[in-house]
Motif scaffolding. Structure first.
Motif, PDB file in Angstrom:
ATOM      1  N   ARG A 117       0.754  -1.198  -0.042  1.00 23.45           N
ATOM      2  CA  ARG A 117      -0.030   0.087  -0.090  1.00 23.45           C
ATOM      3  C   ARG A 117       0.837   1.145   0.122  1.00 23.45           C
ATOM      4  NH1 ARG A 117      -3.000  -3.421   3.394  1.00 23.45           N
ATOM      5  NH2 ARG A 117      -2.286  -2.535   5.248  1.00 23.45           N
TER       6      ARG A 117
ATOM      7  N   HIS B 109       3.915   1.389  -1.425  1.00 28.92           N
ATOM      8  CA  HIS B 109       4.389   1.579  -2.638  1.00 28.92           C
ATOM      9  C   HIS B 109       3.141   2.045  -3.500  1.00 28.92           C
ATOM     10  CE1 HIS B 109       5.044  -0.644  -6.717  1.00 28.92           C
ATOM     11  NE2 HIS B 109       5.927   0.182  -6.563  1.00 28.92           N
ATOM     12  N   ALA B 110       1.663   1.689  -3.432  1.00 30.91           N
ATOM     13  CA  ALA B 110       1.072   2.170  -4.183  1.00 30.91           C
ATOM     14  C   ALA B 110       0.941   3.813  -4.151  1.00 30.91           C
ATOM     15  CB  ALA B 110      -0.613   1.569  -3.744  1.00 30.91           C
ATOM     16  N   MET B 111       0.790   4.308  -2.692  1.00 30.09           N
ATOM     17  CA  MET B 111       0.731   5.607  -2.624  1.00 30.09           C
ATOM     18  C   MET B 111       2.111   6.342  -3.290  1.00 30.09           C
ATOM     19  SD  MET B 111      -1.815   6.524  -1.016  1.00 30.09           S
ATOM     20  CE  MET B 111      -1.265   8.408  -0.562  1.00 30.09           C
TER      21      MET B 111
ATOM     22  N   LYS C  21       1.659   6.523  -7.004  1.00 32.65           N
ATOM     23  CA  LYS C  21       0.707   7.708  -7.308  1.00 32.65           C
ATOM     24  C   LYS C  21       1.405   9.106  -7.121  1.00 32.65           C
ATOM     25  CE  LYS C  21      -1.844   9.982  -4.617  1.00 32.65           C
ATOM     26  NZ  LYS C  21      -2.546  10.692  -3.961  1.00 32.65           N
TER      27      LYS C  21
ATOM     28  N   ILE D  80       3.781   9.619  -9.992  1.00 31.09           N
ATOM     29  CA  ILE D  80       3.258  10.133 -11.409  1.00 31.09           C
ATOM     30  C   ILE D  80       2.560  11.340 -11.320  1.00 31.09           C
ATOM     31  CG2 ILE D  80       1.339   9.540 -12.907  1.00 31.09           C
ATOM     32  CD1 ILE D  80       1.259   6.618 -12.100  1.00 31.09           C
ATOM     33  N   GLN D  81       1.872  11.720 -10.286  1.00 31.84           N
ATOM     34  CA  GLN D  81       1.419  13.224 -10.230  1.00 31.84           C
ATOM     35  C   GLN D  81       2.439  14.214 -10.240  1.00 31.84           C
ATOM     36  OE1 GLN D  81      -1.073  12.601  -6.384  1.00 31.84           O
ATOM     37  NE2 GLN D  81      -2.653  12.943  -7.677  1.00 31.84           N
TER      38      GLN D  81
ATOM     39  N   ARG E 236       3.804  14.828 -13.662  1.00 31.86           N
ATOM     40  CA  ARG E 236       2.672  15.593 -14.569  1.00 31.86           C
ATOM     41  C   ARG E 236       2.767  17.066 -14.181  1.00 31.86           C
ATOM     42  NH1 ARG E 236      -0.809  10.943 -15.344  1.00 31.86           N
ATOM     43  NH2 ARG E 236       0.310   9.738 -16.991  1.00 31.86           N
TER      44      ARG E 236
ATOM     45  N   GLU F 283      -5.506  16.712  -1.239  1.00 33.30           N
ATOM     46  CA  GLU F 283      -6.389  15.733  -1.443  1.00 33.30           C
ATOM     47  C   GLU F 283      -7.762  16.194  -1.052  1.00 33.30           C
ATOM     48  OE1 GLU F 283      -5.737  12.154  -2.158  1.00 33.30           O
ATOM     49  OE2 GLU F 283      -3.792  12.092  -2.262  1.00 33.30           O
TER      50      GLU F 283
ATOM     51  N   THR G 227     -10.410  13.982  -3.353  1.00 35.88           N
ATOM     52  CA  THR G 227      -9.689  12.897  -3.623  1.00 35.88           C
ATOM     53  C   THR G 227      -9.701  11.958  -2.056  1.00 35.88           C
ATOM     54  OG1 THR G 227      -7.829  13.791  -3.788  1.00 35.88           O
ATOM     55  CG2 THR G 227      -8.876  13.294  -5.695  1.00 35.88           C
TER      56      THR G 227
ATOM     57  N   LEU H 193     -10.159   8.341  -0.856  1.00 33.88           N
ATOM     58  CA  LEU H 193      -9.070   7.389  -0.291  1.00 33.88           C
ATOM     59  C   LEU H 193      -9.311   6.656   0.998  1.00 33.88           C
ATOM     60  CD1 LEU H 193      -6.014   7.196  -0.690  1.00 33.88           C
ATOM     61  CD2 LEU H 193      -5.428   9.306   0.315  1.00 33.88           C
TER      62      LEU H 193
ATOM     63  N   VAL I 237      -6.504   1.818   3.553  1.00 37.92           N
ATOM     64  CA  VAL I 237      -5.011   2.143   3.557  1.00 37.92           C
ATOM     65  C   VAL I 237      -4.881   3.075   4.745  1.00 37.92           C
ATOM     66  CG1 VAL I 237      -5.597   4.229   2.316  1.00 37.92           C
ATOM     67  CG2 VAL I 237      -3.356   3.399   2.382  1.00 37.92           C
TER      68      VAL I 237
ATOM     69  N   SER J 249     -13.938  11.346  -7.409  1.00 39.24           N
ATOM     70  CA  SER J 249     -13.000  11.562  -6.485  1.00 39.24           C
ATOM     71  C   SER J 249     -11.587  10.546  -6.698  1.00 39.24           C
ATOM     72  CB  SER J 249     -13.545  11.330  -4.866  1.00 39.24           C
ATOM     73  OG  SER J 249     -14.080   9.916  -5.057  1.00 39.24           O
TER      74      SER J 249
ATOM     75  N   TYR K 167      -8.120  10.575  -9.255  1.00 41.41           N
ATOM     76  CA  TYR K 167      -7.078  11.374  -9.373  1.00 41.41           C
ATOM     77  C   TYR K 167      -7.273  11.905 -10.878  1.00 41.41           C
ATOM     78  CZ  TYR K 167      -5.468  10.216  -4.827  1.00 41.41           C
ATOM     79  OH  TYR K 167      -5.548   9.856  -3.544  1.00 41.41           O
TER      80      TYR K 167
ATOM     81  N   ASP L 112      -5.290  13.882 -12.341  1.00 48.26           N
ATOM     82  CA  ASP L 112      -3.842  14.079 -13.057  1.00 48.26           C
ATOM     83  C   ASP L 112      -3.236  12.486 -13.233  1.00 48.26           C
ATOM     84  OD1 ASP L 112      -3.604  13.941 -10.407  1.00 48.26           O
ATOM     85  OD2 ASP L 112      -2.296  15.341 -10.259  1.00 48.26           O
ATOM     86  N   LEU L 113      -4.337  11.668 -13.025  1.00 46.36           N
ATOM     87  CA  LEU L 113      -3.855  10.285 -13.285  1.00 46.36           C
ATOM     88  C   LEU L 113      -4.591   9.649 -14.499  1.00 46.36           C
ATOM     89  CD1 LEU L 113      -2.099  10.282 -10.715  1.00 46.36           C
ATOM     90  CD2 LEU L 113      -3.091   8.111 -10.096  1.00 46.36           C
TER      91      LEU L 113
ATOM     92  N   PHE M 174      -3.766   2.079  -9.499  1.00 43.81           N
ATOM     93  CA  PHE M 174      -3.447   2.549  -7.861  1.00 43.81           C
ATOM     94  C   PHE M 174      -4.694   1.762  -6.931  1.00 43.81           C
ATOM     95  CE2 PHE M 174      -5.335   5.680  -4.791  1.00 43.81           C
ATOM     96  CZ  PHE M 174      -4.064   5.789  -3.917  1.00 43.81           C
TER      97      PHE M 174
ATOM     98  N   ARG N 289      -3.557  -1.827  -6.394  1.00 44.52           N
ATOM     99  CA  ARG N 289      -2.523  -1.849  -5.340  1.00 44.52           C
ATOM    100  C   ARG N 289      -2.797  -1.747  -4.032  1.00 44.52           C
ATOM    101  NH1 ARG N 289       0.833   0.898  -9.410  1.00 44.52           N
ATOM    102  NH2 ARG N 289       1.857  -0.635 -10.534  1.00 44.52           N
ATOM    103  N   ILE N 290      -3.692  -0.831  -3.688  1.00 47.55           N
ATOM    104  CA  ILE N 290      -3.841  -0.298  -2.441  1.00 47.55           C
ATOM    105  C   ILE N 290      -4.708  -1.533  -1.777  1.00 47.55           C
ATOM    106  CG2 ILE N 290      -5.864   1.137  -0.953  1.00 47.55           C
ATOM    107  CD1 ILE N 290      -3.418   2.757  -1.541  1.00 47.55           C
TER     108      ILE N 290
END
Lengths: 382, 308
Positions: free
Chosen positions: A13, A15-17, A20, A23-24, A27, A213, A218, A222, A227, B90, B92, B94-95, B103, B106-107
């Motif tokens: 988890r 790693h997932a964050m 993410k 990537i953000q 960009r 967030e 978002t 989340l 998580v 909700s 992302y 920008d993804l 994502f 994985r979570i």
């Protein structure tokens, strides 16, 4: 077994964050450019600009005696490099005006009959009027005056006048200016800049991460996912540790090549301790992010924290010059400890053992900040 | 009915914000494998209820369980097993679609997140847009992505908060087809909506207003329990007639539907007197009709307002 599986799931988890956030970040082109731009520009700007021992200061001369002693004294002053005599004042009123209008930093006044009165043994005054509003600007110059005066008069007071010359001291004082023998400001300021630049950039990166967030909406999704707050925090901080490492590399490269600041100690000491310092600041920023309601508040908190770091850490002003309470306060700031670390490693070649106390302080600071952040993190929308 | 057949069970749920009771003593129950519609006007407490059910809000009082997990103490189990689709997009912006899905995969610790994301893309027909940033998608595509993200970890219960708001009719229809096929595979769905046609696609519905549950059951049950007698009136001058009927005792609801007027009352005998009184010799036609779900809701709302 179960514990190992849970740890693996937790790492997944984080790693997932991490992915993410990366990537953000990728960009966000402006932020990407600033990762390189901010440290580079600030280092060049401040590294070249800041000088704590200024020379060639504008000086006016009010000469009321043009004898050989006076002339010799003025020549000696010029030779110190501190004084640029740019004008002559006609009288005291004129001299006062020059200082009030900021045209000169100093007025040097040689009274009438200076030479004759010296010879008579009357100890006439040599008046140096300094605009001492900024003590750093005048300090070096003022201390150079006495030496210049005695050496100038020494040369003149020969033969029958030798009795007037001061007797040499019966002992010799030796000063070893170690680590920075020439007293270059750069050697002090450039390592310090590593700390201040990293403080600023690291704080901002994470100070916005949670509030962003929330503001973008978002956070609700989340929070509905399995998580944990610690995992969110670590996943959000991790990419910026790498960013901080990159900034550190850039600054060190410029510091050594352009500014000629040596790295006497080991990079293997400086590297890990810098990463620890970076993590400490990222944790503080993240903590602000969990307390602030929106991004504006987070930025305000960042500045609230940044200023004492700049002013009370020993970056601008000598740490030991502060009253004791301020020193205690300064001990609670990560930059204080990092400045000792970075200056000691780069200039003195200190090792881990000698920096244990400061390293420990940074570690404790990081853990406390992270604990506060995890406790403050709102897991519900209540 | 055993506990294992119940997906959602709530008893006396209450939640206040700033002294105002948003959800008031709400009791409801949803069976597994059902599509349960959650209806009510804006601000009636639907979103708050859904958020309490998925552990995002803590109830002030009352108790509840999702899939047998307590909503107060077992939020982490609920988060693992319940898919929650927020009212506002909700994920992302920008993804890309693919990155968002990876994502989520994985979570939730899915074994092969990349493959899982690809399968989800295929299932919902998103593969052509996989690399597009989520923020650049239209409302309908955003909703598809959000649903894909919700069902990716294979939850047992879906909580959908107004999923079709601002989505065009074609996309709405596709969405409901998808919901039905998920329910056919055993998934339980609680979906809040404003649309009556969507309510009619649900197995059961719950209607709340002012935070209170006003009716719950199948549509047939709700209609028959309402005890409403209804007439459909057609002809000229319906507006004037409506005004007169509204002032008449015994008429509980008057509402225009296209070219017709729906007139309903709880007392069937009294209403048939009214029918004679207003219908005889008048130019309008009165026909006995079945009350629609909407008639029932309008009646419920009218009563609620009268009580306030």
């Amino acid at each position: 077994m179960i514990l190992a599986r849970q740890a693996r799931a937790s790492l997944a988890r984080i790693h997932a964050m991490f992915v993410k956030e990366l990537i953000q970040l990728r960009r966000d082109r402006v932020t990407l450019a600033m990762i390189v731009g901010i440290p580079l520009i600030q280092l060049l700007l401040f590294g070249f600009a800041i000088n704590a021992d200024p020379k060639h200061l504008a000086t006016a001369l009010l000469v009321q005696d043009d004898g050989p002693l006076a002339r010799s004294f003025v020549a000696a002053l010029r030779a110190t490099d501190y004084f640029d005599i740019i004008t002559a004042a006609a009288d005291e009123k004129d001299a006062e005006g020059l200082i009030l209008s900021n045209r000169v930093q100093f007025v040097i006044e040689i009274p009438p009959d200076f030479g004759r009165r010296v010879i008579r043994g009357e100890k006439p005054p040599l008046l140096i009027v300094a605009d001492a509003t900024d003590p750093t600007a005048t300090g070096g110059a003022v201390s150079a005056v006495t030496a210049a005066a005695s050496s100038a008069l020494d040369r003149e007071l020969t033969g029958p006048l030798a009795r007037l010359a001061p007797a040499p001291a019966p002992f010799e004082v030796r000063v070893h200016r170690r680590y920075n023998p020439a007293g270059e400001t750069r050697r002090n300021i450039v390592p310090g800049l590593i700390g201040t630049i990293l403080t600023m950039t690291m704080l901002i990166y994470t100070a916005l991460s949670v509030t962003r967030e929330i503001e973008r909406g978002t956070m609700e999704a989340l929070l509905a996912m399995p998580v944990r707050p610690t995992e969110i925090m670590l996943g959000k901080i991790a990419p910026y540790v790498a960013v901080g490492g990159v900034q550190m590399g850039i600054i060190l490269l410029v510091a050594t090549t352009l500014f000629g600041v040596p790295i006497v100690g080991s990079l293997l000491v400086l590297g890990p301790l810098t990463l620890l310092f970076i993590t400490a600041n990222l944790s503080v920023g993240y903590t602000f992010s969990t307390i602030a309601i929106n991004q504006l508040q987070a930025i305000q908190m960042t500045f609230f924290f940044f200023l004492p770091n700049m002013l009370l850490s020993g970056f601008f002003f000598p740490f030991r010059g502060m009253p004791l309470w301020a020193q205690y306060f300064g001990e609670a700031l990560p930059l204080t400890h990092y400045l000792r670390i970075v200056r000691s490693v780069m200039l003195k070649g200190s090792s881990f053992g000698e920096l244990a106390a400061d390293s420990l302080a940074l570690g404790v600071f990081t853990i406390v900040a992270m604990a506060v952040a995890v406790m403050r993190f709102r897991q519900t929308l209540d | 009915m055993s506990g294992a057949d119940i997906a959602i069970e709530a008893e006396g749920l209450t939640k206040s914000f700033g002294g105002r009771k948003v959800v008031d003593n709400l009791t409801m129950r949803v069976e597994r494998g059902r599509i349960h519609g959650f209806l009510g006007p804006n601000g009636s407490g639907k979103s708050t209820t859904i958020r309490m059910l998925c552990g995002l809000l803590t109830p002030d009082s009352g108790r509840g369980a999702c899939l047998g997990y307590d909503i107060r103490t077992q939020q982490s189990e609920i988060k693992r097993k319940v898919g929650y689709m927020t009212q506002r997009f909700s994920l992302y912006a920008d993804l890309s679609i693919r990155e968002n899905l990876e994502f989520v995969a994985r979570i939730y610790g899915l074994a092969r997140p990349v493959e899982a994301a690809r399968e989800a893309l295929l299932r919902l027909g998103l593969e052509k847009r996989a690399e597009q940033l989520a923020g650049e998608l239209s409302g309908g595509w955003k909703q598809r992505l959000a649903l894909a993200a919700c069902i990716l970890p294979q939850p047992d219960l879906l909580l959908l908060d107004e999923p079709t708001a601002g989505v065009d009719p074609k996309a709405r229809r596709d969405f409901w087809d998808e919901i039905h096929s998920l329910a056919a595979n055993g998934l339980t769905v609680l979906v809040s909506t404003h649309y009556m046609d969507e309510a009619e696609r649900c197995h059961e519905i719950a209607y709340i207003a002012d935070g209170r549950l006003l009716a719950q059951g199948t549509i047939a049950e709700i209609v028959s329990r309402s005890g409403l007698a209804t007439y459909v009136v057609t002809g000229p001058d319906l507006e004037a007639l409506a005004a007169r009927l509204k002032a008449t005792k015994g008429v509980d609801m008057v509402a225009p539907f296209g070219m017709a007027l729906h007139v309903a009352g709880r007392d069937a005998a009294r209403l048939s007197e009214i029918e004679r009184e207003f219908g005889e010799g008048a130019p309008q036609q009165w026909t006995r009709g079945e009350p629609s779900l909407e008639d029932v809701f309008i009646d419920l709302m009218t009563h609620l307002e009268a009580r306030r």
